[in-house]
Design an enzyme around this catalytic site. Structure first.
Site, PDB file in Angstrom:
ATOM      1  N   ASP A   1      27.096  11.721  -4.572  1.00 57.31           N
ATOM      2  CA  ASP A   1      28.348  11.403  -4.035  1.00 57.31           C
ATOM      3  C   ASP A   1      28.415   9.719  -3.544  1.00 57.31           C
ATOM      4  O   ASP A   1      28.865   9.267  -2.543  1.00 57.31           O
ATOM      5  CB  ASP A   1      28.360  12.155  -2.624  1.00 57.31           C
ATOM      6  CG  ASP A   1      29.025  13.686  -2.912  1.00 57.31           C
ATOM      7  OD1 ASP A   1      29.255  13.819  -3.755  1.00 57.31           O
ATOM      8  OD2 ASP A   1      28.397  14.471  -2.058  1.00 57.31           O
TER       9      ASP A   1
ATOM     10  N   SER B   1      23.738   8.275  -8.106  1.00 63.64           N
ATOM     11  CA  SER B   1      24.584   8.671  -8.979  1.00 63.64           C
ATOM     12  C   SER B   1      25.591   9.377  -8.363  1.00 63.64           C
ATOM     13  O   SER B   1      25.969   9.590  -7.257  1.00 63.64           O
ATOM     14  CB  SER B   1      23.949   9.232 -10.069  1.00 63.64           C
ATOM     15  OG  SER B   1      23.500  10.505  -9.846  1.00 63.64           O
ATOM     16  N   LYS B   2      26.580   9.892  -9.363  1.00 62.72           N
ATOM     17  CA  LYS B   2      27.683  10.804  -8.897  1.00 62.72           C
ATOM     18  C   LYS B   2      27.422  11.826  -8.171  1.00 62.72           C
ATOM     19  O   LYS B   2      27.799  12.561  -7.262  1.00 62.72           O
ATOM     20  CB  LYS B   2      28.611  10.871 -10.091  1.00 62.72           C
ATOM     21  CG  LYS B   2      29.290   9.825 -10.447  1.00 62.72           C
ATOM     22  CD  LYS B   2      30.285  10.003 -11.759  1.00 62.72           C
ATOM     23  CE  LYS B   2      31.069   9.127 -12.109  1.00 62.72           C
ATOM     24  NZ  LYS B   2      32.028   9.166 -13.183  1.00 62.72           N
ATOM     25  N   ARG B   3      26.278  12.377  -8.527  1.00 61.86           N
ATOM     26  CA  ARG B   3      25.699  13.544  -7.902  1.00 61.86           C
ATOM     27  C   ARG B   3      25.380  13.614  -6.452  1.00 61.86           C
ATOM     28  O   ARG B   3      25.059  14.444  -5.824  1.00 61.86           O
ATOM     29  CB  ARG B   3      24.605  14.454  -8.852  1.00 61.86           C
ATOM     30  CG  ARG B   3      23.276  13.760  -8.908  1.00 61.86           C
ATOM     31  CD  ARG B   3      22.619  14.291  -9.878  1.00 61.86           C
ATOM     32  NE  ARG B   3      21.112  14.034  -9.662  1.00 61.86           N
ATOM     33  CZ  ARG B   3      20.024  14.349  -9.097  1.00 61.86           C
ATOM     34  NH1 ARG B   3      20.071  15.146  -8.295  1.00 61.86           N
ATOM     35  NH2 ARG B   3      18.926  13.770  -9.274  1.00 61.86           N
TER      36      ARG B   3
END
Length: 466
Positions: free
Chosen positions: A244, A240-242
């Site tokens: 990167d 996910s975005k966390r």
């Protein structure tokens, strides 16, 4: 049977790593069987679909060199055909109009949550007389999902997957404004495009059960389903975005080669023995769904870096020069001259040994095209200040008199001069490196001197010696 696969992204964002792997698996499966790989943009969500996202998806696939067959299909353009199929199901009694208001649906959901039941449509208009329809409510069209028994998906990766039909409510086929939903459009498009194998993420397993019911209701042959596990981050959580998680295009900008990315994505969930380095031709020859794992894979940047370094060392020097030339030209403020291109080409074998990506390769190559006089970095300046300049002054005439400006002759000369000066080879070679490259890190200094040539090497040396 001609195998036909498809990659069907929604253009609501960039092409991410999971989508790229799905595209790769579909492409490989089609190419392995001599079939076709189709591309369909699932843009039924008009509010969230953007032209920029479509362009990013196409750009990412083209960079990965995953060529598709035929024209790109835009799902929204088939809306009339999708609506026609839904109305046919209405006529056959396999679908019905639902007149629930937004308030009723909200109340239905809230009651289900309060009672600890799954949130599902309760089928209240399934067998109700349309004459009871309230005034002013535009109906949706819902599919009459089988209410008993189970739906079985014989999945090419997961094996038999059983879904109890009572777990599935009556899904919407047409919205109140008459536009088709994703679930209907996917089934119609897969049938019309002749898709034989649907290979996608295992987050679509429930969708597969619903879609297979639609296929059966329409009397159409069911495609072969294969649902691959998702990709997780290094911590084991869904990528996910966390973590990167980046667009595929970002990896190109970070200096990765497409063949390295294909090789890495291939190994995220698929294996051929203990092979790690797998060329595209080998991948096409070996790929099959029977060796796709059922467990999620973990994205490991270190492994990607190692693979990319391998492919950099295998790439043709001329290709690598093309990749680094634009950034070097921007740094220099002018287009590279033919002699600079020639110098980069000659020095590329030594340069790429120390690089993991084309960004590092660009930095490593800069000294070959840098304008004189070179500026030494801190470590290089210390090499020259600590007796190095004097040792270079002593060897300068010997370089001038050297007959053959070639790597073996240069090395022999420096070794001879180091012995004559009573110093170690490194005590002469390192100041020489500092003078000619501006750094203490570079390919072998004798290789560097051969690539620079006599005139440039001596000119750089004279700049340093004053």
């Amino acid at each position: 049977m001609t195998v036909v696969t498809r990659f069907a992204p929604s253009p609501t964002g960039y092409l991410h790593i999971g989508g790229a792997r799905t595209a790769l698996f579909n492409w490989l499966f089609a190419r392995h069987h001599g079939g076709k790989f189709r591309l369909r943009i699932e843009d039924t969500d008009r509010k969230r679909s953007t032209d920029e996202a479509v362009a990013a998806i196409l750009d990412g696939l083209q960079w990965l060199e995953l060529d598709w067959d035929g024209e790109v299909v835009h799902q929204f353009e088939g809306a009339d055909r999708h609506g026609e199929i839904a109305r046919g199901l209405l006529d056959a009694g396999k679908a019905y109009h639902c007149y629930c208001s937004k308030e009723e649906l909200t109340e239905m959901r809230e009651r289900a949550r309060a009672e600890g039941r799954p949130v599902r449509y309760d089928g209240r208009w399934r067998d109700r007389d349309p004459a009871d329809a309230p005034a002013g409510v535009e109906p949706v069209v819902r599919f009459k999902t089988p209410s008993e028994g189970e739906t079985v998906i014989n999945d090419g990766v997961q094996g038999p997957v059983r879904v109890t039909n009572e777990q599935l409510d009556d899904m919407i086929l047409l919205r109140a404004d008459g536009t088709p939903t994703y679930m209907l459009s996917v089934v119609v498009d897969d049938h019309d495009m002749g898709i034989t194998h649907v290979v996608r993420g295992d987050d679509h397993l429930t969708n597969a059960a619903r879609q297979s019911q639609l296929f059966h209701a329409l009397g159409w042959e069911l495609p072969n389903f294969a649902h691959i596990p998702l990709i997780h981050g290094a911590d084991g959580a869904k990528l996910s975005k966390r973590h990167d998680a980046l667009a595929v295009g970002a990896y190109r900008d970070m200096g990765y080669l497409p063949e390295a990315m294909r090789n890495y994505l291939l190994r995220l969930g698929w294996a051929h023995g203990d092979e790690e380095i797998i060329s595209t031709d080998q991948a096409i020859a070996w790929f099959g769904l029977d060796t796709v794992g059922r467990s999620p894979s973990r994205f490991d940047t270190d492994k990607l870096d190692n693979l990319n370094g391998h492919y950099l060392r295998q790439a043709e020097p001329a290709r690598l020069v093309e990749l680094v030339a634009p950034a070097l030209a921007e740094r220099l403020g002018h287009t590279l001259e033919p002699n600079e291109i020639e110098r980069l080409s000659a020095g590329m074998n030594g340069l790429r040994e120390r690089a993991k990506n084309t960004l590092e390769l660009t930095d490593n190559a800069y000294f070959y095209v840098a304008k004189r006089p070179l500026k030494q970095d801190g470590k290089a300046a210390r090499q020259l200040a600590d007796g190095g300049r004097e040792r270079l002054l002593a060897i300068r005439p010997a370089f001038e008199a050297l007959d053959k400006w070639e790597e073996p002759a240069l090395e022999a000369l420096v070794r001879e001069q180091a012995e004559a000066q009573g110093c170690k080879l490194g005590e002469l070679a390192q100041p020489l490196r500092a003078a000619l490259t501006g750094s203490t890190r570079s390919p072998g200094i004798f290789d560097v001197m051969a690539v620079l040539g006599r005139e440039e090497s001596l000119a750089r040396l004279d700049d340093t010696l004053g």
